[in-house]
Design an enzyme around this catalytic site. Structure first.
Site, PDB file in Angstrom:
ATOM      1  N   CYS A   2      25.253 -31.759 -20.983  1.00  0.00           N
ATOM      2  CA  CYS A   2      24.532 -33.030 -20.996  1.00  0.00           C
ATOM      3  C   CYS A   2      24.533 -33.614 -19.591  1.00  0.00           C
ATOM      4  O   CYS A   2      25.422 -33.352 -18.796  1.00  0.00           O
ATOM      5  CB  CYS A   2      25.111 -34.063 -21.945  1.00  0.00           C
ATOM      6  SG  CYS A   2      25.279 -33.505 -23.635  1.00  0.00           S
ATOM      7  N   ARG A  27      21.404 -29.272 -17.261  1.00  0.00           N
ATOM      8  CA  ARG A  27      22.629 -29.505 -18.018  1.00  0.00           C
ATOM      9  C   ARG A  27      22.383 -29.546 -19.529  1.00  0.00           C
ATOM     10  O   ARG A  27      23.329 -29.554 -20.318  1.00  0.00           O
ATOM     11  CB  ARG A  27      23.245 -30.844 -17.615  1.00  0.00           C
ATOM     12  CG  ARG A  27      23.782 -30.809 -16.229  1.00  0.00           C
ATOM     13  CD  ARG A  27      24.325 -32.148 -15.840  1.00  0.00           C
ATOM     14  NE  ARG A  27      25.230 -31.968 -14.759  1.00  0.00           N
ATOM     15  CZ  ARG A  27      26.532 -31.821 -14.879  1.00  0.00           C
ATOM     16  NH1 ARG A  27      27.110 -31.880 -16.055  1.00  0.00           N
ATOM     17  NH2 ARG A  27      27.276 -31.617 -13.834  1.00  0.00           N
ATOM     18  N   TRP A  74      22.699 -31.552 -24.544  1.00  0.00           N
ATOM     19  CA  TRP A  74      22.956 -30.207 -25.063  1.00  0.00           C
ATOM     20  C   TRP A  74      23.840 -30.436 -26.283  1.00  0.00           C
ATOM     21  O   TRP A  74      24.991 -30.849 -26.152  1.00  0.00           O
ATOM     22  CB  TRP A  74      23.663 -29.360 -24.021  1.00  0.00           C
ATOM     23  CG  TRP A  74      23.874 -27.942 -24.448  1.00  0.00           C
ATOM     24  CD1 TRP A  74      22.982 -26.923 -24.357  1.00  0.00           C
ATOM     25  CD2 TRP A  74      25.060 -27.387 -25.036  1.00  0.00           C
ATOM     26  NE1 TRP A  74      23.532 -25.769 -24.861  1.00  0.00           N
ATOM     27  CE2 TRP A  74      24.806 -26.028 -25.278  1.00  0.00           C
ATOM     28  CE3 TRP A  74      26.298 -27.908 -25.388  1.00  0.00           C
ATOM     29  CZ2 TRP A  74      25.750 -25.180 -25.854  1.00  0.00           C
ATOM     30  CZ3 TRP A  74      27.244 -27.073 -25.955  1.00  0.00           C
ATOM     31  CH2 TRP A  74      26.963 -25.722 -26.180  1.00  0.00           C
ATOM     32  N   ASN A  98      28.703 -37.347 -22.005  1.00  0.00           N
ATOM     33  CA  ASN A  98      28.771 -35.895 -21.822  1.00  0.00           C
ATOM     34  C   ASN A  98      30.186 -35.491 -22.175  1.00  0.00           C
ATOM     35  O   ASN A  98      31.130 -35.986 -21.561  1.00  0.00           O
ATOM     36  CB  ASN A  98      28.443 -35.554 -20.358  1.00  0.00           C
ATOM     37  CG  ASN A  98      28.743 -34.110 -20.025  1.00  0.00           C
ATOM     38  OD1 ASN A  98      28.789 -33.261 -20.917  1.00  0.00           O
ATOM     39  ND2 ASN A  98      28.962 -33.817 -18.752  1.00  0.00           N
ATOM     40  N   GLY A  99      30.344 -34.605 -23.150  1.00  0.00           N
ATOM     41  CA  GLY A  99      31.694 -34.169 -23.530  1.00  0.00           C
ATOM     42  C   GLY A  99      31.827 -34.131 -25.035  1.00  0.00           C
ATOM     43  O   GLY A  99      30.834 -34.140 -25.766  1.00  0.00           O
ATOM     44  N   GLU A 478      26.714  -7.270 -17.265  1.00  0.00           N
ATOM     45  CA  GLU A 478      25.845  -8.320 -16.728  1.00  0.00           C
ATOM     46  C   GLU A 478      24.377  -8.076 -17.139  1.00  0.00           C
ATOM     47  O   GLU A 478      23.664  -9.009 -17.500  1.00  0.00           O
ATOM     48  CB  GLU A 478      26.008  -8.380 -15.203  1.00  0.00           C
ATOM     49  CG  GLU A 478      25.128  -9.360 -14.470  1.00  0.00           C
ATOM     50  CD  GLU A 478      25.289 -10.823 -14.899  1.00  0.00           C
ATOM     51  OE1 GLU A 478      26.203 -11.140 -15.671  1.00  0.00           O
ATOM     52  OE2 GLU A 478      24.460 -11.634 -14.471  1.00  0.00           O
ATOM     53  N   LYS A 482      22.103 -10.639 -19.373  1.00  0.00           N
ATOM     54  CA  LYS A 482      20.818 -11.179 -18.911  1.00  0.00           C
ATOM     55  C   LYS A 482      19.744 -10.943 -19.965  1.00  0.00           C
ATOM     56  O   LYS A 482      18.962 -11.828 -20.255  1.00  0.00           O
ATOM     57  CB  LYS A 482      20.367 -10.522 -17.587  1.00  0.00           C
ATOM     58  CG  LYS A 482      21.105 -10.910 -16.334  1.00  0.00           C
ATOM     59  CD  LYS A 482      20.848 -12.305 -15.836  1.00  0.00           C
ATOM     60  CE  LYS A 482      21.913 -13.239 -16.320  1.00  0.00           C
ATOM     61  NZ  LYS A 482      23.026 -13.487 -15.442  1.00  0.00           N
ATOM     62  N   GLU A 485      20.325 -13.234 -23.134  1.00  0.00           N
ATOM     63  CA  GLU A 485      20.139 -14.679 -22.981  1.00  0.00           C
ATOM     64  C   GLU A 485      18.686 -15.061 -22.697  1.00  0.00           C
ATOM     65  O   GLU A 485      18.275 -16.167 -23.004  1.00  0.00           O
ATOM     66  CB  GLU A 485      21.080 -15.260 -21.916  1.00  0.00           C
ATOM     67  CG  GLU A 485      20.766 -14.938 -20.482  1.00  0.00           C
ATOM     68  CD  GLU A 485      21.705 -15.666 -19.508  1.00  0.00           C
ATOM     69  OE1 GLU A 485      22.127 -15.034 -18.535  1.00  0.00           O
ATOM     70  OE2 GLU A 485      21.991 -16.833 -19.723  1.00  0.00           O
ATOM     71  N   HIS A 501      34.129   6.219 -29.141  1.00  0.00           N
ATOM     72  CA  HIS A 501      35.175   5.587 -29.952  1.00  0.00           C
ATOM     73  C   HIS A 501      34.609   4.568 -30.939  1.00  0.00           C
ATOM     74  O   HIS A 501      35.333   3.705 -31.418  1.00  0.00           O
ATOM     75  CB  HIS A 501      36.218   4.932 -29.031  1.00  0.00           C
ATOM     76  CG  HIS A 501      36.873   5.932 -28.126  1.00  0.00           C
ATOM     77  ND1 HIS A 501      37.727   6.896 -28.603  1.00  0.00           N
ATOM     78  CD2 HIS A 501      36.742   6.150 -26.799  1.00  0.00           C
ATOM     79  CE1 HIS A 501      38.121   7.659 -27.589  1.00  0.00           C
ATOM     80  NE2 HIS A 501      37.536   7.234 -26.488  1.00  0.00           N
ATOM     81  N   LYS A 601      22.684 -24.974 -17.872  1.00  0.00           N
ATOM     82  CA  LYS A 601      23.139 -24.379 -16.622  1.00  0.00           C
ATOM     83  C   LYS A 601      24.607 -24.692 -16.341  1.00  0.00           C
ATOM     84  O   LYS A 601      25.344 -23.858 -15.855  1.00  0.00           O
ATOM     85  CB  LYS A 601      22.258 -24.902 -15.479  1.00  0.00           C
ATOM     86  CG  LYS A 601      22.541 -24.288 -14.128  1.00  0.00           C
ATOM     87  CD  LYS A 601      22.088 -22.861 -14.093  1.00  0.00           C
ATOM     88  CE  LYS A 601      22.411 -22.176 -12.783  1.00  0.00           C
ATOM     89  NZ  LYS A 601      22.404 -20.707 -12.929  1.00  0.00           N
TER      90      LYS A 601
HETATM   91  C1  F6R Z   1      24.619 -16.372 -17.469  1.00  0.00           C
HETATM   92  C2  F6R Z   1      25.233 -17.537 -16.878  1.00  0.00           C
HETATM   93  C3  F6R Z   1      26.503 -18.035 -17.463  1.00  0.00           C
HETATM   94  C4  F6R Z   1      27.395 -18.643 -16.374  1.00  0.00           C
HETATM   95  C5  F6R Z   1      28.622 -19.285 -17.004  1.00  0.00           C
HETATM   96  C6  F6R Z   1      29.581 -19.829 -15.963  1.00  0.00           C
HETATM   97  O1  F6R Z   1      23.447 -16.015 -16.813  1.00  0.00           O
HETATM   98  O2  F6R Z   1      24.705 -18.119 -15.963  1.00  0.00           O
HETATM   99  O3  F6R Z   1      27.161 -17.049 -18.173  1.00  0.00           O
HETATM  100  O4  F6R Z   1      27.758 -17.640 -15.474  1.00  0.00           O
HETATM  101  O5  F6R Z   1      28.225 -20.319 -17.853  1.00  0.00           O
HETATM  102  O6  F6R Z   1      28.969 -20.791 -15.165  1.00  0.00           O
HETATM  103  P1  F6R Z   1      29.547 -21.150 -13.746  1.00  0.00           P
HETATM  104  O7  F6R Z   1      29.373 -19.972 -12.855  1.00  0.00           O
HETATM  105  O8  F6R Z   1      28.747 -22.330 -13.305  1.00  0.00           O
HETATM  106  O9  F6R Z   1      30.996 -21.487 -13.941  1.00  0.00           O
END
Ligand code: F6R
Length: 606
Positions: A2, A27, A74, A98-99, A478, A482, A485, A501, A601
């Site tokens: 948020c 956010r 969020w 926020n929280g 990774e 990607k 998500e 396994h 984000k």
């Molecule tokens: C995936 C992604 C998330 C962040 C994670 C940690 O593409 O961006 O998995 O890597 O939420 O975020 P930070 O790096 O800001 O601590």
């Protein structure tokens, strides 16, 4: 997560609140809302969805008031709809939050018994009614102190009052909050980014503190309600990277920016004349460090896993890695000779911050690898290594991942050299190879069309797997993250040697499987695993490096070749086609690439 904004001014604030909320959408983007004060009343407007919806649904230009708060959400408690959108208001008090309030159920019962009526399913609404209740018997500062004492959990708050119409209260525990200073107005915001277009003068609240923001004055208080003084910091006012330019999405731009990310990182840390790595002011002697623990979440955790391979290879230190949300609640045996490294793009991730806080409370050595250098994780670590990649706006991390692994690799090289685990010649060779990396990434970025065509198969399949061994294994994880998500298709990252396994049972005719197999020391083993999935009907997309020799298998569906480099650096190159695969899959599906569903984000809730 948020985002919160508050403005106290001598002129109408709604337009600037809207602008800041748009910046805060990284956010959260489930819903948005504003409350302003004018003519002895609280004017509250809120909408499900983006800030654009709020603008379309209400005549915000005519929303009066020189003081106001805004929020992008969020969802945690209560579905994302306009009823649960913030602000939440009583007749006298309006709150953005926020929280998470962990004792909201008990507090709500108590407040209902006192006659308070609740409109939403949120935990936030209890804060509104608690303040309203406490203001019946206490002056403002005492009422705030009392309310904060009654709350369990984490919060950043912005609060306005119908009957005290010249101020905003801000409060912080766990979730970040900043105050900004402007001409004839002052601000409250979740971060400096939200305030950047209005000011570069910032004060960060620390945990437990609250503040009173008037248009011409800001007062700060500690958790006992005593006045305190706080420093004003001047932020760099570089706004240049905040727009998409000619790109359709921030993610596309950020993928293409990676050669610059790496170039900048190299420039910051490497002295190419003397073939030396400069890490200035490292606060510990090398003999004081016997082991390393790397901690992060999501993509940042994958960076930690990547680094484990390099640190073990290059430094011969004991290395462990941890997902922050696990580390923070486990019984850890803290060791004085361990360096705890926290990896985070935003520097605000709640779980990573909590893990850092735990280490700080146990007087451990802490180092942050962050993108946002004004962030909580950077400020509260003993030592900071910035990744210098500029703002990353797309929710899916791309250039920050490469930036993180670059800094981790450089740190591993430096510690390896200081510990005499790498011969000087080899050390200098590796530094020299790094210099070529931006160019190699640039070339790899240019192989685009194949990936666009390939991406349809991943969209049509029930699921897919991403396999790698050694240095390629973290990159497989990774790549799968990607894809899931952004395209909302199931994708699983696995160590190639683990397939037999259990997961091999998932392979069926036509299932797309990405195999990462650069010609490094793991190559032959990975190719054997590749044959095993081909034999069971998988459609294998092999990602390897260029070479003239050997046909790996006649039954490979597609091959993408990246440039040649030394074994340590293949992970940088292998990442590129995987980012593009995820991007094009989501593009074909018409999904919101920069803001995938259910995500945000900066993850400031646990
Ligand atoms: C995936 C992604 C998330 C962040 C994670 C940690 O593409 O961006 O998995 O890597 O939420 O975020 P930070 O790096 O800001 O601590």
């Amino acid at each position: 997560m948020c985002g919160i904004i508050g403005i106290s001014s001598n002129k109408p604030v709604s337009a600037n609140i809207i602008n800041s909320l748009k910046k805060l959408e990284y956010r959260g983007y489930d819903s948005a809302g504003i409350a302003t004060l004018s003519d002895g009343q609280i004017n509250e407007v809120k909408s499900e969805g983006r800030v654009d919806n709020l603008e379309n649904n209400f005549d915000l230009k005519n929303l009066r008031g020189n003081i106001g708060i805004g929020h992008v959400r969020w969802a945690t408690h209560g579905i994302p709809n306009s009823l649960n959108a913030h602000p939440h208001s009583s007749h006298n008090v309006s709150v953005v939050h926020n929280g998470i309030i962990e004792n909201s159920t008990i507090l709500k019962k108590h407040l209902i018994n006192k006659g308070h009526e609740f409109k939403s399913q949120t935990d936030t609404e209890v804060i509104v009614h608690l303040i309203t209740e406490n203001l019946k018997t206490s002056e403002l500062e005492e009422a705030i102190t009392k309310t904060l004492e009654q709350l369990d959990g984490s919060f950043a708050l912005g609060i306005v009052f119908r009957d005290i119409p010249d101020l905003i209260v801000g409060a912080r525990r766990g979730s970040p909050l900043a105050v900004g200073y402007g001409p004839n107005e002052n601000y409250l915001g979740s971060d400096s980014y939200a305030l950047k277009s209005m000011t570069n003068k910032i004060t960060y609240l620390d945990d437990g503190e609250f503040c009173v923001v008037k248009k011409d004055q800001v007062l700060f208080f500690n958790e006992d309600g005593k006045k305190i003084n706080k420093k004003i910091l001047e932020m760099s006012s570089n706004e240049t990277n905040y727009d998409k330019g000619d790109f359709k999405h921030f993610m596309a731009k950020e993928i293409e920016e990676q050669p610059i990310t790496i170039k900048t990182g190299i420039k910051e840390y490497i002295d190419n004349v003397n073939k030396e790595i400069n890490i200035f002011n490292f606060p510990w002697k090398i003999e004081e460090i016997k082991s390393i623990t790397l901690i992060g979440c999501g993509t940042a955790y994958h960076s930690c896993l990547m680094a484990k391979y390099w640190f073990e290879e290059l430094t011969n230190l004991d290395v462990s890695i941890d997902i922050a949300s696990e580390f923070r609640y486990r019984k850890n045996r803290f060791k004085k000779d361990t360096l705890y490294v926290f990896v985070s793009q935003s520097g605000e991730t709640a779980d990573t911050y909590a893990a850092l806080d735990l280490c700080n409370k146990n007087s451990m050595k802490t180092c942050a690898i962050v993108n946002v250098i004004e962030s909580s994780i950077a400020r509260d670590s003993n030592f900071v290594l910035p990744i210098h990649c500029g703002p990353e706006i797309g929710v899916a991390s791309t250039k920050a991942f490469l930036g993180q692994i670059l800094v981790l690799y450089i740190l591993a090289l430096k510690l390896g050299s200081l510990r005499n685990e790498i011969e000087k010649k080899e050390y200098q060779e590796k530094i020299k190879d790094l210099k070529d990396l931006p160019g190699l990434i640039e070339k790899t970025l240019s192989y685009d069309n194949d990936i666009q065509a390939i991406s349809s198969t991943f969209n049509e399949a029930k699921g897919s797997m991403f396999l790698g061994r050694g240095y390629s294994y973290p990159i497989a994880l990774e790549g799968a993250l990607k894809l899931k998500e952004l395209s909302y298709v199931h994708a699983e990252g696995y160590p190639a040697g683990e397939m037999k396994h259990g997961p091999l049972a998932l392979i069926e005719e036509g299932m797309p499987v990405v195999v990462l197999a650069p010609k490094d020391s793991y190559y032959k083993k990975t190719i054997s695993n590749l044959q095993e999935v081909v034999a069971r009907g998988a459609k294998v997309l092999l990602i390897t490096n260029k070479s003239k020799d050997e046909v790996v298998s006649e039954n490979i569906w597609e091959t993408i070749e990246v440039e040649n480099t030394n074994d340590d650096l293949f992970p940088f190159l292998l990442t590129i086609p995987l980012q593009k695969l995820a991007y094009y899959s989501a593009l074909k599906k018409g999904y919101d690439i920069d803001k995938p569903r259910n995500l945000a984000k900066s993850v400031t809730v646990e």
